[in-house]
Design a protein around this motif. Structure first.
Motif, PDB file in Angstrom:
ATOM      1  N   UNK A 252       5.138  51.463  -6.826  1.00  0.00           N
ATOM      2  CA  UNK A 252       4.977  50.263  -7.266  1.00  0.00           C
ATOM      3  C   UNK A 252       4.415  49.886  -8.716  1.00  0.00           C
ATOM      4  N   UNK A 253       3.519  50.717  -8.890  1.00  0.00           N
ATOM      5  CA  UNK A 253       2.601  50.787 -10.263  1.00  0.00           C
ATOM      6  C   UNK A 253       3.709  51.375 -11.543  1.00  0.00           C
ATOM      7  N   UNK A 254       4.604  52.344 -11.017  1.00  0.00           N
ATOM      8  CA  UNK A 254       5.588  52.866 -11.726  1.00  0.00           C
ATOM      9  C   UNK A 254       6.960  51.955 -12.104  1.00  0.00           C
ATOM     10  N   UNK A 255       6.839  50.634 -11.321  1.00  0.00           N
ATOM     11  CA  UNK A 255       8.009  49.713 -11.668  1.00  0.00           C
ATOM     12  C   UNK A 255       9.071  49.797 -10.819  1.00  0.00           C
ATOM     13  N   UNK A 256       8.859  50.653  -9.491  1.00  0.00           N
ATOM     14  CA  UNK A 256       9.857  50.913  -8.400  1.00  0.00           C
ATOM     15  C   UNK A 256      10.293  49.278  -7.680  1.00  0.00           C
ATOM     16  N   UNK A 257      11.399  48.967  -7.613  1.00  0.00           N
ATOM     17  CA  UNK A 257      11.577  47.606  -6.947  1.00  0.00           C
ATOM     18  C   UNK A 257      10.945  47.403  -5.535  1.00  0.00           C
ATOM     19  N   UNK A 258      10.535  46.339  -5.143  1.00  0.00           N
ATOM     20  CA  UNK A 258       9.887  45.983  -3.929  1.00  0.00           C
ATOM     21  C   UNK A 258      10.852  46.240  -2.684  1.00  0.00           C
ATOM     22  N   UNK A 259      12.036  45.996  -2.903  1.00  0.00           N
ATOM     23  CA  UNK A 259      13.245  46.350  -1.999  1.00  0.00           C
ATOM     24  C   UNK A 259      13.385  47.635  -1.650  1.00  0.00           C
ATOM     25  N   UNK A 260      13.309  48.498  -2.502  1.00  0.00           N
ATOM     26  CA  UNK A 260      13.461  50.093  -2.531  1.00  0.00           C
ATOM     27  C   UNK A 260      12.251  50.576  -1.819  1.00  0.00           C
ATOM     28  N   UNK A 261      11.082  49.847  -2.163  1.00  0.00           N
ATOM     29  CA  UNK A 261       9.778  50.100  -1.285  1.00  0.00           C
ATOM     30  C   UNK A 261       9.788  49.898  -0.122  1.00  0.00           C
ATOM     31  N   UNK A 262      10.369  48.917   0.276  1.00  0.00           N
ATOM     32  CA  UNK A 262      10.438  48.292   1.710  1.00  0.00           C
ATOM     33  C   UNK A 262      11.294  49.124   2.648  1.00  0.00           C
ATOM     34  N   UNK A 263      12.455  49.506   2.042  1.00  0.00           N
ATOM     35  CA  UNK A 263      13.248  50.557   2.729  1.00  0.00           C
ATOM     36  C   UNK A 263      12.521  51.989   2.985  1.00  0.00           C
ATOM     37  N   UNK A 264      12.121  52.527   2.192  1.00  0.00           N
ATOM     38  CA  UNK A 264      11.347  53.666   2.308  1.00  0.00           C
ATOM     39  C   UNK A 264       9.995  53.402   3.147  1.00  0.00           C
TER      40      UNK A 264
END
Length: 235
Positions: free
Chosen positions: A215-227
């Motif tokens: 998240x700090x490095x700018x990965x989109x929240x939707x991608x983080x949610x899937x992970x």
């Protein structure tokens, strides 16, 4: 009319029929007088709302998503203070008094409790300790620490960003950018360790840290949610 500031306890829930009534009982015991409870259910079948056996609780159906549900609840709240509580988390004694006192301090904008788990497992005690240390240094508590804020400040901040994950982090980062004070209480809430125990405490802790870095490095929240959902479920 009571001179004590009214607290609206907003509980975003998703399939929490088994825990919701004990959660309500805990809030009524520890927030004491001049407090309202709002359950915001994001499940399609409304199973959590159907399980509530207290007629004095506000029941709201909402689209799923923790940020969406919390914002829905805030819109319906009548209190001067908003406290956002997970359904599997319990408040410490005299929580209402602690919250009112914290927000009465000069410049205090928002705050949260110290993290605690409902188990004596040593690994989770270390996780809670490290989480508290991080929180006191960084001043960015997570949603499972019973976030509280005055209603007026919540509205000025525009509520929670309605993103799939990290809404709590972005909310407090927004407060920090405006150089506003965040209070971390020394008293602990007690949250369920069920997700940690199901996936393994170390695995969960490392996953959460990794997602926070992404998240700090700018990965989109939707991608983080899937992970995140590969290891467990979250409303």
């Amino acid at each position: 009319m009571s001179s004590i500031l009214k607290i609206s306890v907003i509980i975003p829930a998703y399939n929490e029929a088994e825990t919701i009534n004990s959660c309500i009982a805990n809030v009524k015991k520890n927030c004491e007088e001049n407090c309202e409870i709002i359950i915001v259910d994001g499940s399609a079948d409304g199973s959590t709302l159907s399980a509530v056996d207290d007629s004095g609780v506000k029941l709201i159906a909402s689209p799923p998503g923790r940020a969406v549900q919390m914002n829905y609840g805030a819109q319906k709240a009548e209190g001067d203070i908003l406290l956002f509580l997970h359904a599997d988390t319990t408040l410490p004694p005299a929580a209402g008094t602690l919250v009112r006192k914290a927000l009465n301090a000069p410049c205090a904008t928002a705050g949260a409790f110290k993290l605690g788990f409902d188990t004596h497992q040593r690994s989770l005690k270390w996780i809670a300790y490290i989480a508290d240390l991080r929180c006191r240094i960084e001043r960015v508590p997570y949603g499972d620490q019973a976030i509280f804020i005055s209603r007026s400040n919540f509205e000025k901040l525009g509520g929670f960003p309605e993103i799939p994950l990290m809404e709590d982090v972005e909310f407090f980062q927004n407060i920090k950018r405006q150089r506003l004070e965040i209070v971390i209480l020394k008293e602990s809430i007690t949250t369920s360790a069920r997700r940690y125990l199901a996936a393994g405490p170390l695995c969960c802790a490392l996953r959460n840290t990794f997602l926070r870095l992404l998240h700090f490095w700018g990965v989109k929240p939707l991608t983080l949610k899937k992970m995140y959902r590969k290891k467990g479920k979250r409303s």
